[in-house]
Design a protein around this motif. Structure first.
Motif, mmCIF file in Angstrom:
data_model
loop_
_atom_site.group_PDB
_atom_site.id
_atom_site.type_symbol
_atom_site.label_atom_id
_atom_site.label_comp_id
_atom_site.label_asym_id
_atom_site.label_seq_id
_atom_site.Cartn_x
_atom_site.Cartn_y
_atom_site.Cartn_z
ATOM 1 N N ARG A 1 -0.106 -5.291 -13.144
ATOM 2 C CA ARG A 1 -0.772 -3.909 -12.153
ATOM 3 C C ARG A 1 -1.503 -3.319 -12.737
ATOM 4 O O ARG A 1 -3.393 -3.779 -12.395
ATOM 5 C CB ARG A 1 0.733 -2.961 -11.484
ATOM 6 N N LYS A 2 -1.424 -3.023 -13.883
ATOM 7 C CA LYS A 2 -1.929 -2.210 -15.241
ATOM 8 C C LYS A 2 -3.628 -2.652 -15.029
ATOM 9 O O LYS A 2 -4.457 -2.602 -14.525
ATOM 10 C CB LYS A 2 -1.794 -2.036 -16.046
ATOM 11 N N SER A 3 -3.451 -4.209 -15.558
ATOM 12 C CA SER A 3 -4.985 -5.129 -15.850
ATOM 13 C C SER A 3 -5.566 -5.260 -14.313
ATOM 14 O O SER A 3 -6.908 -4.586 -14.258
ATOM 15 C CB SER A 3 -4.130 -6.726 -16.670
ATOM 16 N N ALA A 4 -4.430 -5.567 -13.042
ATOM 17 C CA ALA A 4 -5.845 -6.235 -12.287
ATOM 18 C C ALA A 4 -6.294 -4.746 -11.634
ATOM 19 O O ALA A 4 -7.012 -4.785 -11.703
ATOM 20 C CB ALA A 4 -4.471 -6.146 -10.926
ATOM 21 N N VAL A 5 -5.320 -3.212 -11.676
ATOM 22 C CA VAL A 5 -6.027 -2.283 -11.159
ATOM 23 C C VAL A 5 -7.467 -2.104 -12.208
ATOM 24 O O VAL A 5 -8.585 -1.961 -11.938
ATOM 25 C CB VAL A 5 -5.550 -1.147 -12.252
ATOM 26 N N HIS A 6 -7.947 -2.357 -13.613
ATOM 27 C CA HIS A 6 -8.776 -2.420 -14.689
ATOM 28 C C HIS A 6 -9.911 -3.734 -14.106
ATOM 29 O O HIS A 6 -11.108 -2.385 -14.008
ATOM 30 C CB HIS A 6 -8.042 -2.301 -16.016
ATOM 31 N N HIS A 7 -9.605 -4.362 -14.244
ATOM 32 C CA HIS A 7 -10.329 -5.061 -13.549
ATOM 33 C C HIS A 7 -10.923 -4.915 -11.946
ATOM 34 O O HIS A 7 -12.288 -4.765 -12.006
ATOM 35 C CB HIS A 7 -9.947 -6.565 -13.322
ATOM 36 N N GLU B 1 -10.416 -2.413 -1.444
ATOM 37 C CA GLU B 1 -9.508 -2.577 -0.408
ATOM 38 C C GLU B 1 -8.243 -3.143 -1.419
ATOM 39 O O GLU B 1 -6.865 -2.568 -1.068
ATOM 40 C CB GLU B 1 -9.389 -3.802 0.027
ATOM 41 N N GLU B 2 -8.573 -3.939 -2.525
ATOM 42 C CA GLU B 2 -7.120 -4.313 -3.160
ATOM 43 C C GLU B 2 -6.300 -3.545 -3.636
ATOM 44 O O GLU B 2 -4.853 -3.178 -3.989
ATOM 45 C CB GLU B 2 -7.950 -4.807 -4.923
ATOM 46 N N LEU B 3 -7.499 -2.425 -4.343
ATOM 47 C CA LEU B 3 -6.849 -0.677 -5.478
ATOM 48 C C LEU B 3 -6.130 0.436 -3.855
ATOM 49 O O LEU B 3 -5.575 0.363 -4.998
ATOM 50 C CB LEU B 3 -8.509 0.126 -5.803
ATOM 51 N N CYS B 4 -6.968 -0.888 -3.151
ATOM 52 C CA CYS B 4 -5.597 0.989 -2.147
ATOM 53 C C CYS B 4 -4.560 -0.093 -1.694
ATOM 54 O O CYS B 4 -3.327 0.124 -1.514
ATOM 55 C CB CYS B 4 -6.845 0.542 -0.517
ATOM 56 N N VAL B 5 -4.962 -1.365 -1.858
ATOM 57 C CA VAL B 5 -2.966 -1.984 -1.462
ATOM 58 C C VAL B 5 -2.513 -1.806 -2.580
ATOM 59 O O VAL B 5 -1.308 -1.936 -2.623
ATOM 60 C CB VAL B 5 -3.351 -3.052 -1.242
ATOM 61 N N LEU B 6 -2.486 -1.575 -3.939
ATOM 62 C CA LEU B 6 -2.274 -1.605 -4.779
ATOM 63 C C LEU B 6 -1.676 0.375 -5.296
ATOM 64 O O LEU B 6 -0.716 0.055 -6.171
ATOM 65 C CB LEU B 6 -2.427 -2.158 -6.065
ATOM 66 N N GLY B 7 -1.993 0.907 -4.489
ATOM 67 C CA GLY B 7 -1.405 2.212 -4.481
ATOM 68 C C GLY B 7 -2.895 2.789 -5.182
ATOM 69 O O GLY B 7 -1.873 4.138 -6.095
ATOM 70 N N ALA C 1 3.597 -3.485 4.699
ATOM 71 C CA ALA C 1 3.158 -2.232 3.651
ATOM 72 C C ALA C 1 1.836 -2.744 3.536
ATOM 73 O O ALA C 1 1.655 -4.477 3.610
ATOM 74 C CB ALA C 1 3.331 -2.123 2.362
ATOM 75 N N GLY C 2 0.989 -2.671 2.812
ATOM 76 C CA GLY C 2 -0.896 -3.547 2.480
ATOM 77 C C GLY C 2 -1.452 -3.423 3.448
ATOM 78 O O GLY C 2 -3.108 -3.977 2.911
ATOM 79 N N VAL C 3 -1.161 -3.089 4.692
ATOM 80 C CA VAL C 3 -2.400 -3.026 5.743
ATOM 81 C C VAL C 3 -3.122 -4.329 6.242
ATOM 82 O O VAL C 3 -2.889 -5.313 6.455
ATOM 83 C CB VAL C 3 -3.031 -2.266 5.953
ATOM 84 N N ASN C 4 -3.471 -4.984 4.787
ATOM 85 C CA ASN C 4 -4.130 -5.953 4.939
ATOM 86 C C ASN C 4 -3.674 -7.390 5.020
ATOM 87 O O ASN C 4 -3.452 -7.364 3.893
ATOM 88 C CB ASN C 4 -5.227 -6.205 4.128
ATOM 89 N N THR C 5 -3.486 -7.970 5.332
ATOM 90 C CA THR C 5 -2.479 -9.124 5.612
ATOM 91 C C THR C 5 -3.814 -10.093 5.471
ATOM 92 O O THR C 5 -2.857 -11.004 4.055
ATOM 93 C CB THR C 5 -2.276 -9.482 7.133
ATOM 94 N N SER C 6 -4.344 -10.795 5.742
ATOM 95 C CA SER C 6 -5.154 -11.317 4.666
ATOM 96 C C SER C 6 -5.828 -11.640 3.590
ATOM 97 O O SER C 6 -5.887 -12.747 2.948
ATOM 98 C CB SER C 6 -6.435 -12.039 6.200
ATOM 99 N N LEU C 7 -5.751 -10.274 2.983
ATOM 100 C CA LEU C 7 -5.480 -9.257 2.099
ATOM 101 C C LEU C 7 -5.017 -10.194 0.850
ATOM 102 O O LEU C 7 -5.659 -10.325 -0.317
ATOM 103 C CB LEU C 7 -6.262 -7.692 1.750
ATOM 104 N N SER C 8 -3.762 -10.114 1.764
ATOM 105 C CA SER C 8 -3.445 -10.617 -0.037
ATOM 106 C C SER C 8 -3.136 -11.285 -0.566
ATOM 107 O O SER C 8 -2.888 -11.957 -1.561
ATOM 108 C CB SER C 8 -1.848 -10.419 0.689
ATOM 109 N N SER C 9 -3.935 -12.161 -0.346
ATOM 110 C CA SER C 9 -4.337 -13.567 -0.371
ATOM 111 C C SER C 9 -5.606 -14.108 0.041
ATOM 112 O O SER C 9 -6.299 -14.827 0.798
ATOM 113 C CB SER C 9 -3.711 -15.031 0.796
ATOM 114 N N THR C 10 -6.076 -13.688 -1.621
ATOM 115 C CA THR C 10 -7.998 -13.720 -2.137
ATOM 116 C C THR C 10 -7.974 -14.597 -2.745
ATOM 117 O O THR C 10 -7.756 -15.312 -3.584
ATOM 118 C CB THR C 10 -8.034 -12.259 -1.379
#
Length: 756
Positions: A117-123, A139-145, A318-327
């Protein structure tokens, strides 16, 4: 010859003639073998959903663009380790990630799905720094909180960054524009774009680094002219299925992987800086059609009567973006599913809009003009009052004062319009971003208030209305959620964003006919989208056909393994079938996709509560509560688990919070009364139950518990009255047996009854 072949490939890609592009590009690579031409061929395969072909072509290549395209291929094939190695070579730890913002975004996705998660947030943050218009990264940052407030991300600094990109591009290409004026005019006519029609995203030249002749190697899918107006968004609009597609023939996959224009060759120089060259749009892999006969066996049974109705499951996703989870990543940072093509984020800009704001009339209004690119229209100051006054940089000022013009994709734009346009775009993204961030933090009422600040033409789009529906859903206001989702369907009938949640809304409302109709519509629109099968599964679940419902949810998982809500719905059905082992596996699968998917934490807590593993149950409910601190249902069950662990004071405290969070929810009030009875605080328990009768007058368990309390007070007449009232309300069979047993032992003292 080489230039002619490249131009032919470009034209084929622009007109979606992918097979022709592949054939001609193979001739090109045979005649002129080079890595840049291989990049073009790989891009053709990716456009044709053949990521496996691109994978084999690019394996072992070293150029930055080749590594990026190879990483895209690996990501689509779920080869995440190879994708990471391509973007970050082990032998070159200091190597720059290819393609700037798009490369960082792809790497962020890889880190996210490998649980870093930490590396994902950084990028994701790096992608936004390089390109503030990289909405998918936010959007991804929002999903990761992990998203910062939208005012910080889309503020003045971001607007200045966009201005500099435009102005730098303009100053670098002005001399080229003058020398190629005639070609610009022709190109502008071919692309159907005037000065105001240039899309902001098209500033990033879709040129493969190193490709000669100044022609974009992967610039396929140029927008087509449309009656003299801009058609930059034409391919974001998903077509509804034609009548012929609904008559027993599987409809083709919808064109939802939006592709932007290739660059105008006349404004690209061979020595363009690598930073300004981003790869073109890449599509997700081809999706195979399932057997029609098997589908008819399942979908043909939808319209039977629902039968007994089951109790409401916990709402929300949670995460709302359903299709976002698989991007997957496309060249301009837009994200789509790696397993299927999710609904386009801009497809909601349809040809009509309806007003949904609470308390106002619902009026249809034609917004054909809205879908033209108005990013640089100075009249839209109502979004950007906070930023339009920001002072431009020195370069911006000089260009504005001099009235400089900037060539952008064959059009001419005034420098002052760049400045005002960048500020307006950031103002719009600030409002959308803050609303989405608050939704992901489950601060739903605040999110609704933010969305109301949007102009009507943006509020009345499918994406925004779906987000509004999700917010009402989390607030357990199913009627308003139904209303918002219905309007989203009217605005964008082809958009599947949030339709899985809409089907659950209809499930809770017990609207079996509307749910059946929705499921059939979604299947006819796109039978290879997980949202369609989630709706179908909810339809069967409402009819108590849990085995068939489970098959439908499993089909959704098969279509997109990164669709967290489908895993959770599988878990719900396993629990309904009392297959707790597989239920746990399904919930854990959902959490591997999205660790903030609180529904799965809740589901695990419920399983452990039923198995009387109270410590495990308390842990999982607390994890769900940390993610969604405003859910009355989660707080209620957390209190129940604490009470089972003999931590009654903590349980009472959390029950009080649950009651305040949603006074319409009878569950925490009933649980509070139960705890008070166990503590022998009967008067307080009776007071709570009397109040509860106002909210749930037909709840048999309330009267049964009151009968138990009156018996403890030796008030047998009142006890008998309340037991009788409980039976009259037709409780479940198990409760009927318990109430009758209590009536039989009505005059038996409690001490003797406890010993029996």
């Amino acid at each position: 010859m080489e230039a002619i072949l490249i131009d032919c490939v470009q034209n084929s890609l622009r007109h979606f003639m992918h097979q022709n592009a592949i054939f001609i590009c193979e001739r090109l690579c045979a005649q002129f073998p080079s890595e840049t031409n291989l990049q073009l061929l790989a891009g053709c395969y990716l456009h044709n959903n053949q990521s496996y072909s691109a994978y084999h072509i690019l394996k072992g290549t070293q150029m930055a663009q080749s590594r990026y395209l190879f990483a895209i291929s690996c990501f689509q094939m779920d080869l995440l380790n190879e994708a990471e190695a391509a973007l970050c070579p082990a032998n070159e730890p200091a190597a720059e990630i290819p393609n700037g913002a798009a490369g960082h975004y792809l790497l962020g996705l890889i880190y996210r799905y490998t649980d870093r998660r930490k590396s994902a947030v950084h990028h994701f943050k790096q992608a936004l720094i390089i390109d503030p218009l990289m909405w998918a990264a936010y959007e991804e940052l929002c999903v990761l909180g992990a998203a910062e407030e939208a005012t910080a991300v889309f503020g003045e600094a971001a607007a200045l960054c966009i201005q500099k990109q435009y102005l730098h591009h303009g100053s670098a290409s002005q001399s080229l524009q003058i020398s190629n004026e005639d070609r610009n005019i022709v190109s502008a006519r071919n692309f159907g774009q005037g000065p105001d029609d240039a899309s902001p995203r098209q500033l990033k030249h879709m040129q493969v680094p190193g490709n000669y002749h100044g022609v974009a190697a992967l610039g396929g899918a140029a927008s087509q002219p449309s009656n003299g107006g801009s058609s930059n968004l034409s391919f974001y609009n998903t077509p509804s299925p034609m009548a012929s597609q609904l008559s027993g023939v599987a409809p083709p996959p919808l064109c939802r992987n939006a592709q932007l224009n290739g660059p105008n060759p006349s404004i690209l120089s061979a020595d363009s800086s690598p930073r300004s060259t981003v790869n073109s749009t890449i599509q997700a892999p081809r999706r195979k059609f399932v057997d029609e006969g098997k589908l008819r066996k399942i979908s043909g049974r939808l319209f039977s009567d629902s039968g007994p109705r089951r109790s409401t499951r916990l709402s929300g996703e949670a995460g709302v973006n359903t299709s976002l989870s698989s991007t997957m990543v496309v060249g301009n940072g837009t994200s789509n599913s790696s397993k299927y093509l999710g609904a386009s984020k801009l497809s909601s800009m349809a040809f009509r809009a309806v007003t949904v704001r609470k308390g106002q009339s619902w009026a249809n209004e034609n917004i054909d003009e809205v879908i033209r690119n108005e990013a640089f229209d100075d009249s839209r100051s109502n979004i950007t009052s906070s930023t339009s006054s920001s002072s431009p940089s020195g370069d911006s000022r000089s260009l504005e004062q001099e009235g400089a013009t900037i060539p952008i994709n064959g059009g001419i734009m005034n420098g002052s319009r760049v400045i005002s346009g960048a500020s307006e775009i950031m103002g719009l993204l600030r409002t959308l971003g803050e609303g989405y961030r608050l939704s992901c933090m489950y601060m739903c009422q605040e999110a609704l208030d933010v969305y109301l600040k949007l102009p009507h033409k943006h509020y009345n789009t499918g994406w925004v209305l779906s987000q509004v529906g999700k917010a009402y859903f989390e607030l357990v206001d199913y009627l308003e959620a139904d209303r918002a989702f219905s309007l989203a369907r009217q605005a964008s009938p082809y958009c599947l964003e949030g339709m899985d949640i809409y089907s659950t809304v209809l499930y809770h409302l017990k609207e079996d006919m509307k749910l059946s109709y929705l499921a059939q519509e979604l299947i006819s629109t796109d039978r290879l989208a997980p949202q369609s099968w989630c709706a179908m599964g909810n339809c069967y679940s409402l009819q108590k056909d849990h085995e068939t419902a489970l098959k439908n949810f499993q089909r959704a998982v098969q279509l997109n393994p990164r669709f967290a809500y489908a895993h959770t719905l599988c878990g719900h059905e396993y629990v309904a079938l009392e297959d707790f082992e597989n239920g746990i596996k399904s919930y854990q699968s959902a959490l591997r996709v999205n660790a903030r998917h609180y529904n799965s934490w809740y589901g695990l807590g419920m399983i452990y509560l039923r198995q009387e593993k109270f410590e495990f149950s308390e842990h999982h409910f607390r994890m769900a509560f940390k993610i969604n601190q405003r859910s009355s249902v989660i707080m209620s069950y957390l209190g129940t688990a604490l009470h089972a662990l003999r931590r009654s004071d903590d349980a009472l405290a959390i029950m009080e919070k649950a009651i305040l969070a949603d006074k319409k929810n009878p569950l925490p009030m009933y649980q509070k009364a139960n705890i008070l009875v166990s503590l022998e605080r009967f008067d307080e328990a009776l007071e709570a139950l009397e109040e509860l009768k106002e909210y749930a007058p037909r709840e048999s368990s309330v009267y049964a518990l009151m009968g138990k309390i009156y018996k403890r007070h030796n008030m047998y007449d009142k006890a008998m009255l309340h037991y009788g009232l409980a039976l009259d309300l037709k409780p479940p069979a198990t409760d009927v047996a318990a109430i009758k047993a209590a009536i039989e032992k009505l005059h038996v003292p409690d001490e003797i009854e406890d010993n029996l």
